[in-house]
Design a protein around this motif. Sequence first.
Motif, PDB file in Angstrom:
ATOM      1  N   PHE A  70      19.028  54.650  53.103  1.00  0.00           N
ATOM      2  CA  PHE A  70      19.380  53.818  54.248  1.00  0.00           C
ATOM      3  C   PHE A  70      19.075  54.624  55.501  1.00  0.00           C
ATOM      4  CE2 PHE A  70      21.912  52.503  50.671  1.00  0.00           C
ATOM      5  CZ  PHE A  70      21.666  51.128  50.642  1.00  0.00           C
ATOM      6  N   ASP A  71      18.059  54.189  56.237  1.00  0.00           N
ATOM      7  CA  ASP A  71      17.576  54.945  57.386  1.00  0.00           C
ATOM      8  C   ASP A  71      17.118  53.944  58.442  1.00  0.00           C
ATOM      9  OD1 ASP A  71      15.868  56.381  59.199  1.00  0.00           O
ATOM     10  OD2 ASP A  71      15.485  57.883  57.667  1.00  0.00           O
ATOM     11  N   ALA A  72      17.724  53.986  59.622  1.00  0.00           N
ATOM     12  CA  ALA A  72      17.399  53.043  60.696  1.00  0.00           C
ATOM     13  C   ALA A  72      15.945  53.133  61.139  1.00  0.00           C
ATOM     14  CB  ALA A  72      18.329  53.275  61.884  1.00  0.00           C
ATOM     15  N   GLY A  73      15.279  54.239  60.817  1.00  0.00           N
ATOM     16  CA  GLY A  73      13.867  54.385  61.167  1.00  0.00           C
ATOM     17  C   GLY A  73      12.949  53.502  60.336  1.00  0.00           C
ATOM     18  N   PRO A  75      13.145  49.726  59.267  1.00  0.00           N
ATOM     19  CA  PRO A  75      13.873  48.459  59.311  1.00  0.00           C
ATOM     20  C   PRO A  75      13.851  47.684  57.988  1.00  0.00           C
ATOM     21  CG  PRO A  75      12.503  48.693  61.266  1.00  0.00           C
ATOM     22  CD  PRO A  75      12.163  49.828  60.348  1.00  0.00           C
TER      23      PRO A  75
END
Length: 191
Positions: A70-73, A75
């Motif tokens: 889970f990584d906001a970079g 989407p």
Amino acid sequence: MNPSPSAPSPKRILLGITGGIAAYKSADLCSKLAQAGYHVQVVMTAGALEFIGEATLAALSGRPVVTRGFDAGFPLGPHIELARQLDAFVVAPATAATLSHFAHGAADDLLSTLYLQNTAPVVLAPAMSDPMWNQASVQRNVEILRGDGCHLIGPEKGWLSCRVQGTGRMSEPAKIISEINALFLSGPSHS
């Protein structure tokens, strides 16, 4: 300087590094792949981070290392975005746990989820102790993975980190790169 429009884009390799002492060899593998002109994206498991640091692999690959599912970079999720347009999915070292996860479709971390999302050829370089490598369950997983089309390189015989001679050494980076190059020469990518 930008490459000319007719220049082929570099082959894209996802290099997965798992939690074994042989992870130190992965830094050399990453460096050699980058020097050979490959686009290398490194993904490390939590166990790998216990043996080698992200900064080392980021410097050698020229890209940030990805460690979390889970990584906001990303989407759409790193398991979706990092698996796109790959030419090869390489895991070195591939621990017994990783082989088991891949063989049985377990997706409880980023690397195993990427394996399920991936459509490119898979190269696995196992590394573990001799007793682990010779366990019937590990050999069953190896056969499943071979049947699924994975290319396994090694492990080799020699001195192991547990201070004994045996089979379980990760193959040397030059041997792994030779296998990757052979895959590229044998046909188009599966991306």
